[in-house]
Design a protein around this motif. Structure first.
Motif, PDB file in Angstrom:
ATOM      1  N   THR A  21       0.830  -1.207   0.000  1.00 21.54           N
ATOM      2  CA  THR A  21       0.000   0.000   0.000  1.00 21.54           C
ATOM      3  C   THR A  21       0.861   1.253   0.000  1.00 21.54           C
ATOM      4  N   ARG A  47       2.239   2.791  -3.297  1.00 23.17           N
ATOM      5  CA  ARG A  47       1.404   3.603  -4.184  1.00 23.17           C
ATOM      6  C   ARG A  47       1.391   5.039  -3.675  1.00 23.17           C
ATOM      7  N   SER A  48       1.600   5.985  -4.568  1.00 21.57           N
ATOM      8  CA  SER A  48       1.767   7.379  -4.192  1.00 21.57           C
ATOM      9  C   SER A  48       0.651   7.928  -3.301  1.00 21.57           C
ATOM     10  N   PRO A  49      -0.629   7.677  -3.581  1.00 15.04           N
ATOM     11  CA  PRO A  49      -1.687   8.267  -2.746  1.00 15.04           C
ATOM     12  C   PRO A  49      -1.673   7.761  -1.297  1.00 15.04           C
ATOM     13  N   THR A  50      -1.096   6.575  -1.083  1.00 17.42           N
ATOM     14  CA  THR A  50      -1.103   5.988   0.274  1.00 17.42           C
ATOM     15  C   THR A  50       0.324   5.696   0.753  1.00 17.42           C
ATOM     16  N   ARG A  51       1.268   6.523   0.329  1.00  8.30           N
ATOM     17  CA  ARG A  51       2.676   6.267   0.628  1.00  8.30           C
ATOM     18  C   ARG A  51       3.010   6.376   2.104  1.00  8.30           C
ATOM     19  N   HIS A  68      -1.153   8.614   8.042  1.00  4.77           N
ATOM     20  CA  HIS A  68      -0.923   9.830   7.248  1.00  4.77           C
ATOM     21  C   HIS A  68      -0.620  11.014   8.158  1.00  4.77           C
TER      22      HIS A  68
END
Length: 216
Positions: free
Chosen positions: A122, A125-129, A156
């Motif tokens: 997960t 992936r850039s949105p959930t880095r 986050h």
């Protein structure tokens, strides 16, 4: 080999260091991780205390999901910002293969391994880095979708904090520490601490943590 013995269901935690191969001093990294684990073991009751197993990986087991999540966040905060860590938490039966050497196996461990691999995937992936924690269970448990959703948001917020805000969060994880005491340590006003707690999401992390650590 000692006789194999089935154990009751427990919650297993597997952790590792993010990008550990890039560490300039791996011996110092290992010492820092061990120190963090000792500190968390003293605060969070465990069925099997956190310990380094091989390389940069560490493991432990708990009676509740809440305790495992509590331990995971505390370990991460003890090591940030210099060292970041990732966690897979799994619920399921554990089988003792060799009591003398503490070797265990079973669905609980397989679920934790699946979880830490999911957390790494997960975060790729850039949105959930910023994701660093995932939970899985040997038996189907739809409620874990909500837990994982909360962890995406919590991770986050933690991953977005400045070094000072991380220190404030770490301090406020101790219920006996006041914002005024932290203000003195930081050399800033109490109002500045309060503003950071609100604006940086520290208060939200603490509120989410209290809910998560109460999970059975």
């Amino acid at each position: 080999m000692a006789r194999m013995k089935d154990q009751t269901s427990r919650v297993v935690l597997i952790g590792d260091v993010v990008d550990s191969r890039g560490a300039a001093n791996r011996r110092a990294l290992h010492r820092a991780v061990e120190k963090a684990l000792v500190g968390v073991n003293a605060v969070v009751p465990a069925l099997g205390e956190l310990r380094v197993t091989v390389g940069d990986e560490f493991q432990g087991s708990y009676g509740t999901l809440g305790a495992a999540l509590d331990a995971a966040l505390r370990v991460r905060l003890e090591l940030l910002p210099r060292i970041d860590t990732r966690f897979g938490i799994g619920r399921g039966a554990v089988t003792m293969l060799d009591a003398a050497r503490g070797i265990e196996d079973g669905p609980g461990w397989w679920s934790a391994r699946e979880a830490i691999e999911a957390a790494e995937d997960t975060a790729g992936r850039s949105p959930t880095r910023t994701v660093r924690t995932a939970v899985r269970a040997a038996a189907d448990d739809p409620s874990l979708d909500a837990v994982n959703a909360a962890l995406v948001c919590r991770d986050h917020l933690v991953g977005s904090l400045s070094e000072r805000s991380l220190r404030l969060l770490r301090g406020l994880m101790n219920p006996h520490t006041t914002q005024s005491e932290l203000a003195t340590l930081e050399g800033i006003s109490a109002s500045a601490v309060s503003q950071r707690v609100r604006a940086d999401g520290i208060g939200a992390v603490l509120a989410a943590h209290e809910l998560l650590r109460a999970l059975p």
